[in-house]
Motif scaffolding. Structure first.
Motif, PDB file in Angstrom:
ATOM      1  N   PHE A 135      42.883  31.726  39.642  1.00  0.00           N
ATOM      2  CA  PHE A 135      41.870  32.315  40.520  1.00  0.00           C
ATOM      3  C   PHE A 135      40.726  32.907  39.704  1.00  0.00           C
ATOM      4  N   VAL A 136      41.082  33.664  38.662  1.00  0.00           N
ATOM      5  CA  VAL A 136      40.081  34.371  37.864  1.00  0.00           C
ATOM      6  C   VAL A 136      39.206  33.401  37.083  1.00  0.00           C
ATOM      7  N   ILE A 137      39.800  32.380  36.488  1.00  0.00           N
ATOM      8  CA  ILE A 137      39.035  31.416  35.694  1.00  0.00           C
ATOM      9  C   ILE A 137      37.982  30.726  36.552  1.00  0.00           C
ATOM     10  N   ILE A 138      38.385  30.297  37.743  1.00  0.00           N
ATOM     11  CA  ILE A 138      37.436  29.628  38.635  1.00  0.00           C
ATOM     12  C   ILE A 138      36.346  30.595  39.088  1.00  0.00           C
ATOM     13  N   PHE A 139      36.738  31.827  39.383  1.00  0.00           N
ATOM     14  CA  PHE A 139      35.740  32.805  39.826  1.00  0.00           C
ATOM     15  C   PHE A 139      34.748  33.107  38.710  1.00  0.00           C
ATOM     16  N   LYS A 140      35.238  33.232  37.478  1.00  0.00           N
ATOM     17  CA  LYS A 140      34.337  33.506  36.355  1.00  0.00           C
ATOM     18  C   LYS A 140      33.373  32.343  36.128  1.00  0.00           C
ATOM     19  N   ALA A 141      33.855  31.124  36.334  1.00  0.00           N
ATOM     20  CA  ALA A 141      33.031  29.956  36.046  1.00  0.00           C
ATOM     21  C   ALA A 141      32.055  29.629  37.167  1.00  0.00           C
ATOM     22  N   SER A 142      32.459  29.874  38.417  1.00  0.00           N
ATOM     23  CA  SER A 142      31.632  29.422  39.538  1.00  0.00           C
ATOM     24  C   SER A 142      31.446  30.435  40.651  1.00  0.00           C
ATOM     25  N   ALA A 143      31.971  31.658  40.485  1.00  0.00           N
ATOM     26  CA  ALA A 143      31.828  32.720  41.493  1.00  0.00           C
ATOM     27  C   ALA A 143      32.399  32.310  42.848  1.00  0.00           C
ATOM     28  N   VAL A 144      33.479  31.527  42.820  1.00  0.00           N
ATOM     29  CA  VAL A 144      34.097  31.030  44.056  1.00  0.00           C
ATOM     30  C   VAL A 144      35.517  31.558  44.156  1.00  0.00           C
ATOM     31  N   PHE A 145      35.868  32.067  45.339  1.00  0.00           N
ATOM     32  CA  PHE A 145      37.260  32.381  45.629  1.00  0.00           C
ATOM     33  C   PHE A 145      37.923  31.079  46.065  1.00  0.00           C
ATOM     34  N   ASN A 146      38.778  30.536  45.224  1.00  0.00           N
ATOM     35  CA  ASN A 146      39.373  29.234  45.508  1.00  0.00           C
ATOM     36  C   ASN A 146      40.621  29.388  46.376  1.00  0.00           C
ATOM     37  N   PHE A 147      40.437  29.323  47.686  1.00  0.00           N
ATOM     38  CA  PHE A 147      41.577  29.432  48.583  1.00  0.00           C
ATOM     39  C   PHE A 147      42.329  28.109  48.710  1.00  0.00           C
ATOM     40  N   GLY A 148      41.913  27.100  47.955  1.00  0.00           N
ATOM     41  CA  GLY A 148      42.666  25.851  47.902  1.00  0.00           C
ATOM     42  C   GLY A 148      43.682  25.830  46.779  1.00  0.00           C
ATOM     43  N   HIS A 149      43.848  26.956  46.097  1.00  0.00           N
ATOM     44  CA  HIS A 149      44.731  27.006  44.939  1.00  0.00           C
ATOM     45  C   HIS A 149      46.188  26.763  45.328  1.00  0.00           C
ATOM     46  N   GLY A 150      46.582  27.231  46.507  1.00  0.00           N
ATOM     47  CA  GLY A 150      47.958  27.021  46.952  1.00  0.00           C
ATOM     48  C   GLY A 150      48.291  25.555  47.132  1.00  0.00           C
ATOM     49  N   SER A 151      47.335  24.778  47.621  1.00  0.00           N
ATOM     50  CA  SER A 151      47.586  23.348  47.803  1.00  0.00           C
ATOM     51  C   SER A 151      47.679  22.631  46.464  1.00  0.00           C
ATOM     52  N   LEU A 152      46.937  23.108  45.449  1.00  0.00           N
ATOM     53  CA  LEU A 152      47.068  22.525  44.115  1.00  0.00           C
ATOM     54  C   LEU A 152      48.440  22.820  43.530  1.00  0.00           C
ATOM     55  N   LEU A 153      48.927  24.037  43.772  1.00  0.00           N
ATOM     56  CA  LEU A 153      50.275  24.396  43.322  1.00  0.00           C
ATOM     57  C   LEU A 153      51.321  23.494  43.979  1.00  0.00           C
TER      58      LEU A 153
END
Length: 296
Positions: free
Chosen positions: A25-43
């Motif tokens: 979550f943090v890496i994506i937010f730092k890189a693109s300022a996006v809260f990635n709520f699709g992270h659960g589906s990637l898991l």
């Protein structure tokens, strides 16, 4: 005393797995300022690929394929769906990730159905006993694996040009772009790394004493989201600290649920959010988050 030690150790193991997820979550937010709520589906995708491939390839090879494939899917999401959207419209990008989560989660849930899938991990239902404390081998393995993986990620942040570029972009994207940093490349690699971490986390979230991979396993990532917010969305170290705190809190609430019956039988499920709210009341930017400064 041994019971308390077991609960805390299990909490640290759970927190170490949450750390893999929250770091994504943090890496994506730092890189693109996006809260990635699709992270659960990637898991869930990483876990599913490991489950269906381990009988043919063996556990290690199946996990390697799952990590690479999940990273590739994460990169495709960034490249095909997010890159052409206005990067300043963070709310729009966040909504897109919710749509991605619904599509991927629905398809994977259809494939899994009502089954419980084993990922073929080598620890099985092994138990380790020492000093009166009993713990599953998979729990100890999760701590060791998390230390190694997270240590490697922090080393990448500290000693590679990509890590330096990511930190520069997180501080000031416009200035980083003017200095020649390729923000598109930074974002894509960040999504790749987050996807890979999610696939690794899936192994330990479904290992014994968990029953296995099921269609709702991806929702566990939502418990790691409070850990990222709690630590501060711009701080990888904060994500690690927040994850350990959330993991231990959840384990303690589950282990002493009888004593906490007044709060409800399922309080351990909402405990991460309760801790997050309490901390944010006093530290709105999280434990190690930094306040945003605006020059006028």
């Amino acid at each position: 005393m041994s019971t308390a030690a077991e609960i805390v150790l299990n909490g640290l193991a759970l927190g170490s797995v949450y750390a893999l997820v929250s770091l994504g979550f943090v890496i994506i937010f730092k890189a693109s300022a996006v809260f990635n709520f699709g992270h659960g589906s990637l898991l869930l995708l990483g876990g599913y690929l490991t489950a269906v491939l381990h009988e043919h390839l063996g556990f290690a090879a199946a996990l390697a394929v799952a990590v690479i494939a999940t990273a590739a899917v994460a990169a495709a999401i960034e490249r095909l769906l997010l890159r052409n959207t206005d990067p300043h419209a963070a709310h729009t990008l966040t909504i897109i990730t919710i749509g991605v989560d619904i599509v991927l989660m629905t398809d994977l849930a259809r494939r899994i159905g009502g089954d419980l899938l084993s990922l073929g991990d080598p620890w099985g239902n092994g138990i380790v006993e020492f000093a009166g404390v009993t713990v599953a081998q998979s729990r100890l393995a999760s701590i060791v694996a998390a230390v190694i993986v997270i240590g490697a990620v922090f080393a990448v942040f500290r000693f590679t040009s990509w890590g330096l570029s990511l930190r520069a972009a997180a501080e000031d994207r416009e200035a980083a772009a003017l200095m020649g940093i390729r923000l598109e490349r930074i974002r894509m690699l960040a999504w790749c790394l987050a996807g890979a971490l999610a696939a690794i986390a899936a192994v330990f979230l479904t290992a014994f004493p968990s029953a296995g991979l099921e269609r709702t396993t991806g929702h566990i990532a939502l418990a790691a989201f409070p850990a990222a917010v709690l630590g501060g969305m711009t701080s990888p170290t904060g994500a690690l600290l927040g994850s350990l705190l959330i993991g231990v809190t959840e384990a303690l609430c589950a282990g002493y649920q009888t004593e906490l019956s007044a709060l409800g039988s399922g309080f351990s499920d909402v405990a991460p959010y309760a801790v997050m709210v309490l901390v944010l009341m006093f530290r709105p930017t999280g434990l190690l988050g930094t306040k945003e400064t605006v020059r006028v």
